[in-house]
Scaffold this active site. Structure first.
Site, PDB file in Angstrom:
ATOM      1  N   LYS A 183       0.840  -1.208   0.000  1.00  0.00           N
ATOM      2  CA  LYS A 183       0.000   0.000   0.000  1.00  0.00           C
ATOM      3  C   LYS A 183       0.872   1.253   0.000  1.00  0.00           C
ATOM      4  CE  LYS A 183      -3.827  -2.431   2.227  1.00  0.00           C
ATOM      5  NZ  LYS A 183      -4.567  -2.733   3.453  1.00  0.00           N
ATOM      6  N   GLN A 242      -5.433  -1.634   9.530  1.00  0.00           N
ATOM      7  CA  GLN A 242      -5.073  -2.890   8.868  1.00  0.00           C
ATOM      8  C   GLN A 242      -5.659  -4.085   9.624  1.00  0.00           C
ATOM      9  OE1 GLN A 242      -3.291  -3.161   5.920  1.00  0.00           O
ATOM     10  NE2 GLN A 242      -3.790  -5.332   6.037  1.00  0.00           N
ATOM     11  N   ASP A 263     -11.089   2.490   3.496  1.00  0.00           N
ATOM     12  CA  ASP A 263     -11.395   1.094   3.176  1.00  0.00           C
ATOM     13  C   ASP A 263     -12.849   0.892   2.762  1.00  0.00           C
ATOM     14  OD1 ASP A 263      -9.296  -0.703   3.154  1.00  0.00           O
ATOM     15  OD2 ASP A 263      -9.221  -0.899   5.334  1.00  0.00           O
TER      16      ASP A 263
END
Lengths: 286, 286
Positions: A52, A96, A119
């Site tokens: 990422k 995460q 997200d």
């Protein structure tokens, strides 16, 4: 006959190139910024976060990782997120996964302000996905839709079967495809005659997390197969599909690696840019 | 053989009786309160609102209707909703649909605070429904689940087909049944071979709004048929199912009227009570 491979790596690179240009052309006084919260030191998470960060860097998004001990108290994590929600220099926040067992994933995703929900896991974002009233989508489902669109694979009136009903892939993806007028069937571990249900589909999407689940019995020659699996078997990274055999039968297929995976990251960083643009738009219009 | 009729009227009366007792036992300094906003003077809306008011009254919920002219400006309606969001004497807010064309339904549903979302149409509520992380559900899908549960009709591993993909029935209902481990197929106007897709189901739910859509060709003898249709044909109120013929074949069926309709109102007023309880809980724990 062999299937046409839908190359997610190539498509993600194209999307990243476009994104890089958009960011360069629309940059305000600062670049877009993503903050990643990592709890613990899971090796797979380390790898995903590294990917990422690399993708962010390549398109001109600032990214930082805040690392926390595995034993962090929930209220400390809460404080950090609430403070990031207010931070005018942060556009996207991402926690995460997976989280240690003492931290409730739904609680955490609910804390992230919907205007910084990189997200797309916040309930309000997911509700707006269901309502077809948003620009922000969970990255993996959005990547899958873009893969299908890249090959002009018809969705309207098509039969789509999704194997797996997770909150981050199966369910939001189902609503996105329903909104595109597909006839969508969502299967789970309790589904009877899974092979038969799958074989009816024009488009089969497996997000079960079970290697070699999808065999020749599940497919036919006009089918598109999207493999969302991310499994490690004897140290080898593979999807849910018995690729070697299935790819000889079907019309289109995505590989693992190089299919859905890179698209997920491309869609994630696209979300960060959209959140950044919305932020600037709001602050200029006030 | 004739199907067993699932009596929504009777079940709704039972639920209302329980609710009446709960309200009487848990009443604080005031009764729960629902505010209904009506724009214009649609005859069907008048009837639905009357039914809602009667049900509220019967269980001990205060209810009021704020009526607005059909030409009301969006920002006036917005002001009213924002003020009701802050009103400590109001637990549930509901804007009666349909709205005049100049008012965007999604915009309005998004204005209603999630803690006062009686209809369950707010995106955050819908996202929490998808995540299986809420007590508040859109009333019609919740009523359908309760009808199925009342007859102990198995959902785990069952094939459920839903005809119709609306924001208030089809899509949220699909997520609720997915969360109960059913294999769910959602059809729409573009679905190919609709009769065949329906006939595969153990449970067929029609929310298409098209009278006599579901004929003998769509069903089989072990099927449960839930009719969500609310159609007027030559002044007669009917569902989507050709009841006379289908009820002779299938195992369970809901009638129209007397099936899903009364359950919708029962679940709506249950939402109001839950919102009231949450409000009191919050204010006592602070």
């Amino acid at each position: 006959m062999s299937a046409k491979i839908i190359d997610g790596k190539l498509l993600s690179q194209k999307l990243n190139s476009h994104l890089k240009i958009s960011i360069a052309q629309n940059k305000g006084v600062r670049a877009p910024k993503l903050t990643i919260l990592q709890i613990g030191n899971n090796p797979a998470s380390n790898k995903y976060i590294k990917n990422k960060l690399n993708s962010c860097k390549s398109v001109g998004i600032d990214a930082e990782v805040l690392k926390f001990d595995n034993n962090i108290k929930v209220n400390e994590l809460e404080k950090t997120i609430l403070s990031l929600n207010k931070d005018k220099n942060v556009d996207g926040i991402l926690v995460q996964l997976p989280l240690p067992s003492h931290i409730d994933e739904k609680f955490i995703n609910n804390l992230i302000d919907v205007t910084k929900d990189a997200d797309g896991f916040n309930p309000q974002t997911l509700g707006n996905v269901l309502l077809d009233n948003t620009q922000i989508y969970p990255a993996t489902p959005n990547g899958i839709v873009k893969l299908l669109e890249s090959e002009n694979i018809n969705l309207v009136g098509s039969n789509v079967t999704i194997v797996g009903r997770s909150n981050i892939v199966g369910k939001p993806l189902a609503t996105m495809l329903i909104n595109r007028e597909a006839t969508v069937t969502i299967c789970n571990k309790k589904t009877k005659n899974l092979a038969k249900v799958c074989k009816r589909a024009d488009i089969l999407i497996s997000a079960a997390g079970s290697s070699k689940l999808i065999t020749r019995k599940f497919v036919h020659k006009n089918m598109t197969v999207i493999d969302v699996g991310a499994n490690f078997v004897n140290g080898i990274y593979c999807g849910d599909v018995d690729f070697e055999k299935v790819s000889k039968i079907v019309k289109y297929i995505t590989p693992v690696p190089g299919g859905v995976g890179p698209m997920t990251i491309a869609c994630l960083i696209e979300n960060v840019y959209k959140l950044y643009k919305n932020y600037y738009h709001k602050n200029n219009s006030k």
